[in-house]
Structures are given as C-alpha cells and as structure tokens.
Design a protein around this motif. Structure first.
Motif, PDB file in Angstrom:
ATOM      1  N   ARG A   1      32.095  35.922  37.162  1.00 45.83           N
ATOM      2  CA  ARG A   1      31.825  36.489  35.835  1.00 45.83           C
ATOM      3  C   ARG A   1      31.582  35.373  34.829  1.00 45.83           C
ATOM      4  O   ARG A   1      30.660  35.449  34.006  1.00 45.83           O
ATOM      5  CB  ARG A   1      32.992  37.373  35.386  1.00 45.83           C
TER       6      ARG A   1
ATOM      7  N   HIS B   1      30.202  45.747  43.878  1.00 46.47           N
ATOM      8  CA  HIS B   1      30.821  46.147  42.604  1.00 46.47           C
ATOM      9  C   HIS B   1      31.992  47.114  42.753  1.00 46.47           C
ATOM     10  O   HIS B   1      32.536  47.598  41.755  1.00 46.47           O
ATOM     11  CB  HIS B   1      29.765  46.833  41.727  1.00 46.47           C
TER      12      HIS B   1
ATOM     13  N   TYR C   1      30.097  39.311  43.268  1.00 45.98           N
ATOM     14  CA  TYR C   1      30.931  40.448  42.891  1.00 45.98           C
ATOM     15  C   TYR C   1      30.938  40.645  41.382  1.00 45.98           C
ATOM     16  O   TYR C   1      30.936  39.669  40.613  1.00 45.98           O
ATOM     17  CB  TYR C   1      32.380  40.229  43.329  1.00 45.98           C
TER      18      TYR C   1
ATOM     19  N   CYS D   1      33.025  43.498  38.507  1.00 48.42           N
ATOM     20  CA  CYS D   1      34.017  44.564  38.405  1.00 48.42           C
ATOM     21  C   CYS D   1      34.318  44.828  36.939  1.00 48.42           C
ATOM     22  O   CYS D   1      34.476  43.886  36.149  1.00 48.42           O
ATOM     23  CB  CYS D   1      35.296  44.167  39.139  1.00 48.42           C
TER      24      CYS D   1
ATOM     25  N   CYS E   1      37.081  44.574  44.765  1.00 43.41           N
ATOM     26  CA  CYS E   1      36.447  43.254  44.800  1.00 43.41           C
ATOM     27  C   CYS E   1      37.520  42.177  44.623  1.00 43.41           C
ATOM     28  O   CYS E   1      38.460  42.357  43.830  1.00 43.41           O
ATOM     29  CB  CYS E   1      35.407  43.140  43.693  1.00 43.41           C
TER      30      CYS E   1
ATOM     31  N   THR F   1      35.715  37.190  41.755  1.00 39.48           N
ATOM     32  CA  THR F   1      34.941  38.016  40.822  1.00 39.48           C
ATOM     33  C   THR F   1      35.007  37.448  39.408  1.00 39.48           C
ATOM     34  O   THR F   1      33.983  37.366  38.714  1.00 39.48           O
ATOM     35  CB  THR F   1      35.457  39.463  40.838  1.00 39.48           C
TER      36      THR F   1
END
Length: 325
Positions: free
Chosen positions: A300, A158, A226, A228, A291, A296
């Motif tokens: 997500r 993260h 990951y 973020c 990241c 990422t």
C-alpha cells in the motif's frame, strides 16, 4: 487525484463488461493517463455505459485476433477479468500471454486471480489449484527462458468484495446465491465454521483505483500484489451491519464438519468441474481470503499511497448517502 492530460496509455480489458470490469473500466477512463480497449465476444456489442476514451473490439480470443487488436490499439497492458469454465482457463490465459509477447506494445499482463492469500494457500479454492496454479508456474517459467521478450506481470488479490454487504442496487457486484455468508436481501447470516476465521474485504471501486495506480507506477511489479480495505471476521462485521441498519440477522450455522464432508464428496469425483459453494466455504473457513497484512500494508505504501481504501462502515455510509459505491 488529478493527473495532467497526456497521451493516454491504452489498457485492454478482457471481461471488462462484468462486475469488477465495470469498476476498472470507469476508473481507467476517469484517470487522465488511460484509455480502454474493451474486448468482447459479441460482434454487435456497444459500449454499455457510453464511457469516453473507449473502443470496442469483438474477438474470438484466438492469438491472431488478440495480437491484431493489441497492435492496432497500441495497448500497453492486458487485464483478464474473465470468469470461465475451469477447462477453458488455462488455454485462454496461455493465449493471452502469447498474444502479449507477440504484440508490438503490450508487455504487461494481469491474469484473472482476484482472490486472497494465494501464497500461503496456493490451492484454495479447489479450482485454483487446477487452473490458476499452472498459469502461475507457466509465467514463472517464461522468465527463465533466454531470448524471450520480457512480460511484466502480477497476480492481483483483494480478499472478498465488501460490496456484497450492500444490496445489489448499490453496487455493480451481483450477489450469487449461497456464495457469500451474509445475505442482505433475506437478512440472514450463515455462520460457517466459527465465524471468527480471519477475512479481508475491499470495495470494488477501491480495487479498480488500485489497479490504475499499479498501471501508472514506474516501480517494478511484484509477483503477487495485495490490497485490502479492512481485515476482520464475519461475526464482527455482522454486528457492524446490525448496528448500522438497526436490525438483527437471522442466523444459521454451517459447521466445519459439514463443509469438510461435502469437500470429500467432490474430491472423490474429480470429473466435477464446478464444485460451487463448497469451495467458497472452504476458502472462507481456511482464512485464505485474508490478504497477508504485513505485505499488503507494505505494498500500500509502495504502490497505492494515492488510494484511500474504505472500511466497511465507510462504504455503508457512502452507499446510504450517494445511493451506490
């Protein structure tokens, strides 16, 4: 998001009473899908926050003890949040892996990584090259062994916890003197390198919410995961904090040359187990905490569409309004 009340999956947390552990514990039991088996070394330990859907399990972290707890609770996943001496990391995590494979129900595992871009920078921080990297290799090799029960695992990362931009009273994250370049207690900013190196930050509670979503996902886990909240630089974020609080930081400098000089000292003394602040500095100035953005954002969408990740300014606003995040 509200989930229907169903029989809760039990998630075993090793190190669940620590900083990130408290966030993950809270979010798991708040989520209607999960209960927590909290592993602790202290036989007298009690639930520190009196959270529901939680059982406490003293353990010496041997395979026998762990398998017994996993089988007794019916845990489906084990998450390691343990920060331990470097020499303990590999044997402890191999024991976690063996216990999961030997248990009746626990076939998912998240080892203690919680860092940045470990694919581009697999050996930064320095200690990760001698601790995390061998466990990553061990997990990959297990998948190649015929006849072994399958263990689903991922390396969860993260970047920085953006909570460190807050006073300790507004977050579970404890400030470790010297590690984070912005100290809101003394209102100083140590500019390491140029201060323009790429970084990423994620709120601790958002990390916890993302872990819940991953545990609840029916999609196959990827080897590295990951999350973020925001990408940026320390220079820019220092300016955000100055505007938000209406006061300037006292700035110090720590050049790349100074950092590299200290790193060379540690490289010539391999017996030193904990290189301390300098390995955190190396992590930062290398941009290894950032990241990878494309991956990422793809993940997500794949796993974490139910999580609204906070930006730094949103976190500051929430903390000011509610007292903590």
């Amino acid at each position: 998001m509200q989930y229907p009340q169903i029989e809760r999956q039990v998630i075993a947390l090793a190190g669940g009473t620590g900083d990130l552990g408290r966030y993950i514990h809270e979010e798991l039991v708040k989520d209607g899908r999960f209960a927590v088996a909290l592993l602790t070394r202290k036989a007298s330990a009690a639930n520190p926050t009196c959270l529901p859907h939680t059982t406490i399990h003293p353990t010496d972290y041997t395979e026998t003890s762990l398998v017994s707890i996993l089988n007794t609770t019916g845990a489906t996943a084990l998450i390691s949040l343990i920060r331990c001496p470097n020499s303990d990391y590999i044997p402890l995590h191999k024991t976690f892996i063996t216990a999961c494979l030997s248990s009746d129900t626990c076939k998912r595992f998240i080892p203690s990584e919680w860092a940045g871009d470990i694919e581009k920078f697999p050996d930064i921080p320095i200690s990760y090259g001698s601790t995390r990297a061998p466990i990553r290799k061990y997990l990959r090799e297990l998948e190649q062994k015929p006849g072994r029960p399958r263990l689903q695992w991922t390396l969860f990362n993260h970047g920085w916890f953006m909570d460190y931009f807050l006073p300790p009273s507004q977050s579970y994250m404890k400030y470790i003197q010297g590690e984070f370049p912005i100290d809101v207690g003394s209102w100083t900013y140590t500019v390491r390198g140029t201060g323009e190196e790429p970084q990423s930050w994620t709120a601790g509670r958002d990390v916890a919410r993302a872990v819940c979503e991953l545990l609840g996902s029916e999609q196959e886990w990827e080897e590295v995961t990951y999350v973020c909240g925001e990408w940026g630089t320390f220079n820019h974020t220092a300016e955000v904090l100055e505007r938000f609080y209406g006061r300037p930081f006292t700035r110090k400098t720590r050049s790349l040359e100074e950092i590299n000089s200290d790193l060379r000292k540690y490289e010539s003394q391999p017996e030193i187990e904990d290189v301390g602040v300098v390995e955190v500095e190396q992590h930062q100035v290398a941009g290894a905490t950032a990241c990878p953005k494309e991956k990422t954002l793809r993940q997500r969408e794949k796993y974490f569409s139910n999580v609204k990740f906070m930006s730094v300014e949103e976190m500051l606003t929430v903390a000011e309004r509610e007292g903590r995040v």
